[in-house]
Design an enzyme around this catalytic site. Structure first.
Site, PDB file in Angstrom:
ATOM      1  N   HIS A  48       7.921 -19.620 -23.186  1.00  0.00           N
ATOM      2  CA  HIS A  48       8.237 -20.501 -22.345  1.00  0.00           C
ATOM      3  C   HIS A  48       9.921 -21.118 -22.828  1.00  0.00           C
ATOM      4  O   HIS A  48      10.732 -21.471 -21.953  1.00  0.00           O
ATOM      5  CB  HIS A  48       6.851 -21.506 -23.163  1.00  0.00           C
ATOM      6  CG  HIS A  48       8.191 -22.839 -23.316  1.00  0.00           C
ATOM      7  ND1 HIS A  48       7.787 -23.190 -21.586  1.00  0.00           N
ATOM      8  CD2 HIS A  48       7.784 -24.206 -23.612  1.00  0.00           C
ATOM      9  CE1 HIS A  48       8.078 -25.207 -21.643  1.00  0.00           C
ATOM     10  NE2 HIS A  48       7.357 -25.330 -22.950  1.00  0.00           N
ATOM     11  N   HIS A  72      12.746 -26.733 -28.996  1.00  0.00           N
ATOM     12  CA  HIS A  72      12.013 -27.755 -28.660  1.00  0.00           C
ATOM     13  C   HIS A  72      10.807 -27.443 -28.791  1.00  0.00           C
ATOM     14  O   HIS A  72       9.901 -28.664 -29.239  1.00  0.00           O
ATOM     15  CB  HIS A  72      12.639 -27.898 -27.158  1.00  0.00           C
ATOM     16  CG  HIS A  72      11.524 -26.852 -25.978  1.00  0.00           C
ATOM     17  ND1 HIS A  72      11.625 -26.175 -25.506  1.00  0.00           N
ATOM     18  CD2 HIS A  72       9.915 -27.804 -25.257  1.00  0.00           C
ATOM     19  CE1 HIS A  72      10.773 -25.840 -24.649  1.00  0.00           C
ATOM     20  NE2 HIS A  72       9.449 -27.079 -25.298  1.00  0.00           N
ATOM     21  N   GLU A  76       6.458 -29.283 -33.233  1.00  0.00           N
ATOM     22  CA  GLU A  76       4.949 -29.492 -32.514  1.00  0.00           C
ATOM     23  C   GLU A  76       4.590 -28.669 -32.805  1.00  0.00           C
ATOM     24  O   GLU A  76       3.148 -28.526 -33.280  1.00  0.00           O
ATOM     25  CB  GLU A  76       5.550 -29.943 -30.883  1.00  0.00           C
ATOM     26  CG  GLU A  76       4.728 -31.030 -31.171  1.00  0.00           C
ATOM     27  CD  GLU A  76       4.224 -31.960 -29.331  1.00  0.00           C
ATOM     28  OE1 GLU A  76       5.172 -30.689 -28.286  1.00  0.00           O
ATOM     29  OE2 GLU A  76       3.509 -32.109 -29.173  1.00  0.00           O
ATOM     30  N   ASP A  77       5.172 -27.666 -32.187  1.00  0.00           N
ATOM     31  CA  ASP A  77       3.679 -26.274 -32.439  1.00  0.00           C
ATOM     32  C   ASP A  77       3.603 -25.523 -33.438  1.00  0.00           C
ATOM     33  O   ASP A  77       3.069 -24.178 -33.354  1.00  0.00           O
ATOM     34  CB  ASP A  77       3.884 -25.545 -30.897  1.00  0.00           C
ATOM     35  CG  ASP A  77       3.508 -26.556 -30.187  1.00  0.00           C
ATOM     36  OD1 ASP A  77       2.806 -27.929 -30.073  1.00  0.00           O
ATOM     37  OD2 ASP A  77       3.967 -26.751 -28.663  1.00  0.00           O
ATOM     38  N   ASP A 139      11.662 -28.203 -19.626  1.00  0.00           N
ATOM     39  CA  ASP A 139      10.754 -28.022 -20.254  1.00  0.00           C
ATOM     40  C   ASP A 139       9.594 -28.722 -19.965  1.00  0.00           C
ATOM     41  O   ASP A 139       8.797 -27.464 -18.926  1.00  0.00           O
ATOM     42  CB  ASP A 139      10.477 -28.992 -21.190  1.00  0.00           C
ATOM     43  CG  ASP A 139       9.054 -29.004 -22.425  1.00  0.00           C
ATOM     44  OD1 ASP A 139       8.603 -27.504 -22.586  1.00  0.00           O
ATOM     45  OD2 ASP A 139       8.029 -30.040 -22.047  1.00  0.00           O
ATOM     46  N   ASP A 260      12.160 -36.223  11.041  1.00  0.00           N
ATOM     47  CA  ASP A 260      13.390 -35.473  10.429  1.00  0.00           C
ATOM     48  C   ASP A 260      12.258 -34.582   9.614  1.00  0.00           C
ATOM     49  O   ASP A 260      12.197 -34.757   8.161  1.00  0.00           O
ATOM     50  CB  ASP A 260      13.926 -36.177   8.666  1.00  0.00           C
ATOM     51  CG  ASP A 260      12.950 -37.689   9.097  1.00  0.00           C
ATOM     52  OD1 ASP A 260      12.931 -38.442   8.228  1.00  0.00           O
ATOM     53  OD2 ASP A 260      12.019 -38.002   9.396  1.00  0.00           O
TER      54      ASP A 260
END
Ligand code: MN
Length: 715
Positions: A48, A72, A76-77, A139, A260
């Site tokens: 990821h 990133h 957190e994880d 993300d 359109d």
């Protein structure tokens, strides 16, 4: 899955000065940190962050951003910490990773559109480096691309709803059309499954029958440009299902009417050719009046530039054409990221820091519509705001510096009026605690609580200030009424006259006041003296001891004295200037006094130790040395203010008032400043002849069993 060396090659292709070591370190760090974690798809979790980094290399973002993308989700994880990342990758990257983490921690729960707008503002404010926002968007894009792996339908719908409400509009706001389209179309089927299905069916049918129209338009356009020797690329793309659906719902048009289904685009080399192309098209096909839009001379606030026109094309069908240069096309699709590619190539080599937000604002400055421009420059203004959450996840938007009390009033006036404390992020907090971005605030309330005057000293929102003042005014009015009646009863008694409400009501009529309450209020607030009321009720009443209000130094700002008025026994005044005895320190004959010459109000008289003088220490030219004339008339009345703390028992106030009266002082005003179970604090304005008179009264009060403390007030 992208390989380590592939990622490095991708970045090096556009950034030859890349710090390869750093990128390698981030790659390995993230891979190790995520370890055996798995995605819903069964892939290793590390795929990821790697894919997110890949998306950002397509936008050609700088090395720091790619490193941030790799890291990133580590804070957190995984067990990785901010300090670890700071140590290994430096302060800038650690801050960016922290920024992305903070954005991810916030869950958007409410479904009202106002909340969505607030939340978008919040995200913008939190991402003070716009690269943080770009990582967050990449993300989200990767999570949406892999959403089908999530089994739970409701979870897919929730994530998709959030994407439509928050992230797609954010992408649009920073000009990333391409990203917005992809996010919307990935989310559409999960949020509106039925609508999506019926639209897709209808579109399949319509496209099957109009594909030849598209080819005809393209070859016709290519032909006329060739005839006019204009080098142009012509593209006819299907419009995004979600944007068609939006138009159908919001503008209430049917799918058949949609000119359109296709977006035709003419791409030329430069601005001049854009207008040439427009001329050529309008010469060949009839333009639909009123639909020509020139976003080249007036770009959209997000930097978008193009000419839009609608013409009657082949088979008499309306078609919409966008004309733009190659550069405009890339900016229209990639927004801020494109801007970065174009304008910042030099600064990559310089190693200079990117000022993303600045750049974004620069683009926006080209916006012609001032309202739109303002709307977008608000991004910068969000830096002066804090965004906090209720325990239910509702977002409350407040100016920076706001306190727990501001938050309470922002929720509801009743909540503000009864708040006794708060919990900020689960921890007990004082009412004046200043809130930070992202704080979750719970307000503790008590029915017994009342707004406090002192709150005005730390609240910053207008709503809180107004509510506190409103309450204090009401409260003061109530107290004035109670006190006024008390004072009148007392002075009737002193005159040995029978006190009746009827008499007061009659006096109210004569004074043009609203009933007895009106009279009580005026007497309680000191605007009318008890003596005046007595004289109206009993005309011809003798002035017993001269404590008549006439002759008092007027503190009323509306009617300042003129120097030279013999009412003011002060030496050293400049003639011709109005004189005001200041309310802050209530100077009395006998006090050491000075005057301050102010431009608007004339001469303000203060005691030498008054705090208000601090402001003027640097301005000696405005000081006047004043002194009191020796008293000629002992009946002269002045007003002194004292602070009293009384025992909270029945009869305390009446006793105090009678002590003052026994000593021939007259209470002209009273203000309750604080009440608690055992003590209440009042400010008493007493009409006295001079300092000696006042000192006598204070001594008598100090002797009272009801008085805890007393002092002359200076504020
Ligand atoms: Mn992620």
């Amino acid at each position: 899955m992208i390989r380590q060396y592939e990622l490095i090659d991708m970045v090096k292709a556009y950034d030859p000065d890349l710090d390869e070591m750093l990128l390698n370190r981030a790659y390995v760090f993230s891979m190790k940190a995520h370890g055996t974690q798995k995605r819903a798809s069964g892939d290793p979790y590390f795929s990821h962050p790697l894919e997110v980094a890949g998306i950002l290399t397509e936008m050609q973002l700088d090395g720091d951003t790619i490193v941030t993308a790799l890291l990133h989700d580590t804070i957190e994880d995984t067990v990785a910490t901010f300090e670890q990342i700071e140590g290994l990758f430096g302060d800038d990257i650690a801050k960016m990773v922290d920024g992305v983490t903070k954005l991810s921690e916030l869950e958007y729960t409410s479904e009202t559109s106002k909340q969505a707008e607030n939340f978008r503002k919040f995200l913008l404010a939190m991402s003070n480096d716009i690269r943080v926002l770009l990582v967050k968007l990449a993300d989200r894009l990767h999570n949406m691309r892999t959403l089908h792996h999530i089994q739970n339908t409701e979870k897919r719908a929730r994530i998709s709803r959030e994407t439509l409400d928050i992230y797609a509009p954010l992408a649009e706001r920073i000009g990333m059309q391409e990203l917005m389209n992809e996010l919307e179309d990935l989310a559409f089927p999960h949020v509106y499954p039925e609508a999506h299905e019926s639209i897709m069916k209808r579109l399949d049918y319509l496209y099957a029958n109009t594909e030849n129209v598209r080819d005809e338009v393209i070859s016709e356009l290519e032909k006329i440009f060739a005839e006019n020797f204009l080098d142009a690329e012509v593209i006819g793309r299907r419009k995004q299902p979600y944007s068609i659906w939006k138009k159908i719902t919001y503008r209430n048009v049917s799918l058949e009417n949609q000119a359109d289904l296709f977006a035709f685009r003419v791409i030329v080399d430069n601005v001049e050719d854009c207008y040439k192309a427009l001329g050529i098209i309008h010469k060949s096909w009839q333009a639909v009046p009123g639909l020509l839009k020139d976003y080249i001379s007036m770009p959209k606030p997000n930097g978008y530039q193009s000419i839009h026109t609608v013409v009657i094309g082949p088979q008499r069908k309306r078609i919409e054409i966008q004309i733009r240069s190659t550069e405009m096309d890339i900016i229209a699709e990639k927004g801020v990221a494109a801007h970065w590619q174009y304008k910042n190539q030099v600064s990559i080599k310089d190693g200079a820091h990117y000022r993303w937000l600045q750049d974004l604002l620069e683009i926006m400055e080209h916006a012609a519509d001032p309202e739109e421009f303002l709307e977008h420059t608000k991004i910068a203004m969000y830096q002066n705001q804090v965004f906090c959450f209720t325990p239910k996840g509702e977002l409350i938007n407040l100016p920076a510096g706001s306190s727990v009390v501001d938050f309470a009033y922002a929720v509801h006036t009743k909540v503000g009026d009864t708040c006794v404390g708060g919990k900020v992020n689960g921890e007990a907090a004082q009412l004046k605690r200043v809130l930070n971005n992202g704080d979750q605030v719970e307000i503790l309330r008590s029915k017994a609580q009342k707004p406090h005057q002192s709150w005005v000293n730390f609240v910053v929102t207008g709503k809180a200030k107004a509510a506190i003042r409103r309450y204090t005014r009401q409260q003061q009015k109530k107290e004035y009424i109670e006190l006024g009646e008390e004072i009148l009863k007392h002075s009737f008694e002193q005159e040995k006259r029978e006190y009746t409400k009827k008499a007061i009501t009659a006096a109210a009529k004569k004074m043009n006041l609203r009933g007895s309450g009106g009279v009580f209020e005026k007497v309680g607030s000191g605007e009318i003296s008890d003596r005046t009321v007595l004289e109206i009720v009993f005309p011809g009443l003798k002035n017993k001891n001269g404590s008549h209000a006439v002759g008092a130094i007027v503190v009323d700002k509306k009617r300042p004295h003129k120097a030279g008025d013999n009412q003011l026994p002060i030496k050293g005044l400049a003639p011709g200037l109005p004189v005001v005895i200041s309310k802050c320190c209530h100077p009395l004959p006998g006090d050491r006094i000075v005057g301050i010459v102010t431009s608007g109000k004339g001469i303000m008289v203060h005691t030498i130790d008054c705090d208000a003088l601090d402001v003027y220490t640097e301005m000696p030219e405005s000081w006047l040395d004043l002194s009191w004339n020796p008293p000629e008339n002992s009946a002269e009345i002045n007003i002194a203010r004292v602070d009293l703390a009384l025992k909270h028992v029945t009869g305390a106030l009446a006793s105090v008032l009678s002590i003052v009266a026994q000593d021939e002082g007259n209470v002209s005003n009273i203000k309750f400043s604080e009440r608690s179970l055992d003590i209440f604090r009042i400010e008493l304005d007493i009409e006295v002849r001079d300092v000696k008179h006042l000192t006598g009264i204070i001594a008598a009060l100090r002797a009272s069993k009801y008085v805890n403390s007393i002092e002359k007030s200076f504020s």
